[in-house]
Design a protein around this motif. Structure first.
Motif, PDB file in Angstrom:
ATOM      1  N   ALA A 109       0.822  -1.215   0.000  1.00  0.00           N
ATOM      2  CA  ALA A 109       0.000   0.000   0.000  1.00  0.00           C
ATOM      3  C   ALA A 109       0.853   1.261   0.000  1.00  0.00           C
ATOM      4  O   ALA A 109       0.313   2.366  -0.152  1.00  0.00           O
ATOM      5  CB  ALA A 109      -0.931   0.003   1.218  1.00  0.00           C
ATOM      6  N   GLY A 110       2.170   1.111   0.180  1.00  0.00           N
ATOM      7  CA  GLY A 110       3.060   2.261   0.173  1.00  0.00           C
ATOM      8  C   GLY A 110       2.959   3.124   1.408  1.00  0.00           C
ATOM      9  O   GLY A 110       3.360   4.294   1.400  1.00  0.00           O
ATOM     10  N   VAL A 111       2.444   2.554   2.508  1.00  0.00           N
ATOM     11  CA  VAL A 111       2.242   3.343   3.725  1.00  0.00           C
ATOM     12  C   VAL A 111       3.311   3.051   4.784  1.00  0.00           C
ATOM     13  O   VAL A 111       3.178   3.467   5.935  1.00  0.00           O
ATOM     14  CB  VAL A 111       0.842   3.088   4.327  1.00  0.00           C
ATOM     15  CG1 VAL A 111      -0.226   3.572   3.375  1.00  0.00           C
ATOM     16  CG2 VAL A 111       0.638   1.601   4.653  1.00  0.00           C
ATOM     17  N   GLY A 112       4.373   2.360   4.389  1.00  0.00           N
ATOM     18  CA  GLY A 112       5.427   2.079   5.342  1.00  0.00           C
ATOM     19  C   GLY A 112       6.455   1.123   4.769  1.00  0.00           C
ATOM     20  O   GLY A 112       6.403   0.746   3.593  1.00  0.00           O
ATOM     21  N   GLU A 147      13.956   7.275   6.464  1.00  0.00           N
ATOM     22  CA  GLU A 147      13.332   7.305   5.138  1.00  0.00           C
ATOM     23  C   GLU A 147      11.864   7.702   5.224  1.00  0.00           C
ATOM     24  O   GLU A 147      11.383   8.519   4.430  1.00  0.00           O
ATOM     25  CB  GLU A 147      13.470   5.939   4.464  1.00  0.00           C
ATOM     26  CG  GLU A 147      12.831   5.892   3.088  1.00  0.00           C
ATOM     27  CD  GLU A 147      12.986   4.554   2.391  1.00  0.00           C
ATOM     28  OE1 GLU A 147      12.165   4.267   1.481  1.00  0.00           O
ATOM     29  OE2 GLU A 147      13.903   3.800   2.735  1.00  0.00           O
ATOM     30  N   VAL A 148      11.141   7.133   6.177  1.00  0.00           N
ATOM     31  CA  VAL A 148       9.716   7.449   6.293  1.00  0.00           C
ATOM     32  C   VAL A 148       9.517   8.920   6.673  1.00  0.00           C
ATOM     33  O   VAL A 148       8.593   9.584   6.173  1.00  0.00           O
ATOM     34  CB  VAL A 148       9.037   6.510   7.311  1.00  0.00           C
ATOM     35  CG1 VAL A 148       7.601   6.940   7.574  1.00  0.00           C
ATOM     36  CG2 VAL A 148       9.056   5.077   6.801  1.00  0.00           C
ATOM     37  N   LEU A 149      10.386   9.438   7.536  1.00  0.00           N
ATOM     38  CA  LEU A 149      10.274  10.842   7.921  1.00  0.00           C
ATOM     39  C   LEU A 149      10.610  11.774   6.755  1.00  0.00           C
ATOM     40  O   LEU A 149      10.004  12.836   6.612  1.00  0.00           O
ATOM     41  CB  LEU A 149      11.197  11.142   9.103  1.00  0.00           C
ATOM     42  CG  LEU A 149      10.752  10.619  10.466  1.00  0.00           C
ATOM     43  CD1 LEU A 149      11.845  10.841  11.498  1.00  0.00           C
ATOM     44  CD2 LEU A 149       9.468  11.298  10.922  1.00  0.00           C
ATOM     45  N   ALA A 170      -0.546   7.142   3.395  1.00  0.00           N
ATOM     46  CA  ALA A 170      -1.230   6.843   4.652  1.00  0.00           C
ATOM     47  C   ALA A 170      -2.466   7.719   4.814  1.00  0.00           C
ATOM     48  O   ALA A 170      -3.492   7.283   5.347  1.00  0.00           O
ATOM     49  CB  ALA A 170      -0.279   7.037   5.832  1.00  0.00           C
ATOM     50  N   ALA A 171      -2.394   8.956   4.325  1.00  0.00           N
ATOM     51  CA  ALA A 171      -3.564   9.838   4.385  1.00  0.00           C
ATOM     52  C   ALA A 171      -4.688   9.294   3.518  1.00  0.00           C
ATOM     53  O   ALA A 171      -5.878   9.412   3.865  1.00  0.00           O
ATOM     54  CB  ALA A 171      -3.177  11.243   3.949  1.00  0.00           C
ATOM     55  N   GLY A 172      -4.339   8.679   2.384  1.00  0.00           N
ATOM     56  CA  GLY A 172      -5.361   8.075   1.542  1.00  0.00           C
ATOM     57  C   GLY A 172      -6.043   6.909   2.222  1.00  0.00           C
ATOM     58  O   GLY A 172      -7.274   6.744   2.132  1.00  0.00           O
ATOM     59  N   VAL A 173      -5.256   6.081   2.925  1.00  0.00           N
ATOM     60  CA  VAL A 173      -5.850   4.969   3.664  1.00  0.00           C
ATOM     61  C   VAL A 173      -6.688   5.508   4.823  1.00  0.00           C
ATOM     62  O   VAL A 173      -7.748   4.964   5.149  1.00  0.00           O
ATOM     63  CB  VAL A 173      -4.752   4.009   4.160  1.00  0.00           C
ATOM     64  CG1 VAL A 173      -5.349   2.893   5.010  1.00  0.00           C
ATOM     65  CG2 VAL A 173      -3.990   3.412   2.976  1.00  0.00           C
ATOM     66  N   PRO A 212       7.814  12.218   1.800  1.00  0.00           N
ATOM     67  CA  PRO A 212       6.402  12.549   2.068  1.00  0.00           C
ATOM     68  C   PRO A 212       5.417  11.578   1.431  1.00  0.00           C
ATOM     69  O   PRO A 212       4.229  11.586   1.783  1.00  0.00           O
ATOM     70  CB  PRO A 212       6.245  13.946   1.476  1.00  0.00           C
ATOM     71  CG  PRO A 212       7.336  14.064   0.459  1.00  0.00           C
ATOM     72  CD  PRO A 212       8.476  13.248   0.974  1.00  0.00           C
ATOM     73  N   SER A 213       5.874  10.731   0.501  1.00  0.00           N
ATOM     74  CA  SER A 213       4.939   9.815  -0.146  1.00  0.00           C
ATOM     75  C   SER A 213       4.334   8.826   0.842  1.00  0.00           C
ATOM     76  O   SER A 213       3.186   8.404   0.682  1.00  0.00           O
ATOM     77  CB  SER A 213       5.631   9.060  -1.280  1.00  0.00           C
ATOM     78  OG  SER A 213       6.614   8.160  -0.789  1.00  0.00           O
ATOM     79  N   TYR A 214       5.097   8.441   1.863  1.00  0.00           N
ATOM     80  CA  TYR A 214       4.542   7.510   2.858  1.00  0.00           C
ATOM     81  C   TYR A 214       3.363   8.135   3.589  1.00  0.00           C
ATOM     82  O   TYR A 214       2.309   7.512   3.761  1.00  0.00           O
ATOM     83  CB  TYR A 214       5.631   7.097   3.859  1.00  0.00           C
ATOM     84  CG  TYR A 214       6.701   6.221   3.274  1.00  0.00           C
ATOM     85  CD1 TYR A 214       6.451   4.889   2.960  1.00  0.00           C
ATOM     86  CD2 TYR A 214       7.976   6.724   3.028  1.00  0.00           C
ATOM     87  CE1 TYR A 214       7.445   4.073   2.424  1.00  0.00           C
ATOM     88  CE2 TYR A 214       8.975   5.924   2.487  1.00  0.00           C
ATOM     89  CZ  TYR A 214       8.697   4.601   2.185  1.00  0.00           C
ATOM     90  OH  TYR A 214       9.681   3.800   1.643  1.00  0.00           O
TER      91      TYR A 214
END
Length: 418
Positions: A352-355, A374-376, A385-388, A379-381
């Protein structure tokens, strides 16, 4: 007023998602009883349900100790005891529906086939229903995108059911025959029927699952049934105000079962010590962690629904409930888990690209440091995550699940092929 009978495995992660659903049914004036071991009686009673001690269903540990194959013990050998417990309860509490978690629902299915009420299953793990589009459980593979993928996955599912684990289906068929029921069709295995054909309440959302074209209408995603709203601030640690400072907040937890801090908590502390983040640690024994770096705060209990609205990243072993709460707040994840359903949760997070999925249950500090950085930084993560999060917000959680259970109890949901 309608009667509902719940029955779940005596494991916190299997019980917790159903508690808000039971509370919602009780709030609406319905009555709920819950068959589960006495260790969870207080938890059940707090939800407004009446606890029932199972008198006939043996424990999995006792069955395995007596020589049962672990799969047979979990899915087949419990059924006679479950039937006896259901029938004893239903004699003086005529329930209109039985609700079980998705790993212990076959007793309820057999009960219905023998004349009992309809049953629902609650998906407390990622949906495991086999299909040509979905990779086999814990394979780590992506969803099918080609005809070759679909044929490969169809073959892999068939081999798992009919070559690697045929004994559990044979055991179920022998039990069914002994009860006067027809065996399953030859092409059907036990893995095809773990979701109720009336109603399967799947925790989570489609955006956190593999693509599943043609999914049965009996399968309903309901979002997060566990608590996502902040609780009482009086119960929060004295350092809580620091979480509203300038440093990014990273939250780490290993859930309720895997509590050895050496697996994930201590490596995360080592990884982030001295960095420009504030690390919040939830662990049963904070004093056992030893002296903490300046940027680490720890407590025996940190409510997920309170810390996650303030966090930028969650580091987790992949417990499904915690991941759902994180994503319901739009918080991206670093996942390090390799037991039970945790690799499945991690694979969905990655796809899902959220992590980031670290593909291990005991990551090294340098792995964690790189992943959190990397997650910080990317911004794509957080965007994904906002989409989920928006998908979760489109569901009603416990209220939506209660609506569907009431429809089931009143006969509004017909049985469907799953």
């Amino acid at each position: 007023m309608t009667n509902f009978l719940f029955c779940t495995k005596p494991i916190s992660g299997h019980i917790t998602p159903g508690l808000p659903v039971a509370s919602e049914l009780v709030r609406r004036g319905h009555r709920v009883r819950w068959i589960v071991e006495d260790d969870f009686a207080e938890m059940v009673e707090r939800a407004g349900a009446r606890h029932v001690t199972p008198a006939h269903t043996p424990s999995l540990a006792n069955l395995i100790e007596a020589g049962s194959d672990p799969l047979n013990a979990q899915f087949v050998d419990l059924i006679p005891g479950q039937l006896a417990d259901y029938r004893a309860c239903l004699e003086e509490f005529p329930a209109s529906a039985v609700i079980t978690d998705s790993t212990s629902g076959l007793g309820a299915m057999i009960l219905h086939e023998l004349g009992g009420p309809p049953w629902a299953t609650l998906g407390v793990s990622p949906l495991a229903l086999p299909s040509p589009e979905t990779p086999p459980w814990r394979s780590g593979l992506p969803p099918a995108t080609t005809a070759e993928d679909r044929e490969r996955y169809r073959r892999m599912h068939w081999e798992h059911a009919h070559v690697r684990t045929p004994g559990v289906t044979r055991g179920l068929n022998a039990l069914r025959t002994g009860l006067g029921l027809a065996p399953l069709e030859p092409e059907v295995s036990i893995w095809d029927i773990l979701c109720s054909s009336f109603l399967h309440l799947q925790c989570g959302t489609r955006s956190l699952d593999y693509p599943r074209p043609g999914l049965s209408p009996a399968i309903r995603y309901v979002g997060a049934t566990v608590a996502t709203e902040p609780g009482a601030t009086a119960d929060l640690p004295p350092w809580w105000g620091e979480l509203r400072g300038d440093r990014p907040v990273v939250f780490v937890s290993q859930g309720t079962l895997a509590t050895d801090p050496g697996d994930l908590v201590l490596p995360t502390i080592d990884a982030l010590a001295g960095q420009d983040v504030l690390l919040v640690v939830s662990t049963p024994d904070p004093r056992g962690l030893g002296p903490l770096p300046e940027n680490v705060r720890a407590a025996a209990y940190v409510p997920y629904q309170d810390v996650l609205p303030l966090a930028q990243v969650m580091v987790t072993n992949g417990g499904f409930n915690g991941v759902q709460i994180a994503l319901s707040h739009g918080v991206p994840l670093v996942v390090a888990g390799d037991t039970d359903d945790k690799p499945e949760v991690a694979n969905r997070v990655r796809l899902a690209g959220v992590g980031i999925d670290l593909h291990t249950g005991r990551p090294k500090p340098d792995q964690l440091s790189r992943a959190v950085a990397e997650v910080l930084a990317d911004p794509s993560y957080r965007d994904r995550a906002a989409g989920v999060r928006a998908d979760f917000a489109g569901h009603g959680g416990a209220a939506e699940a209660a609506d569907l259970l009431i429809e089931l109890a009143t006969g509004a949901l017909p049985r469907q092929p799953v």
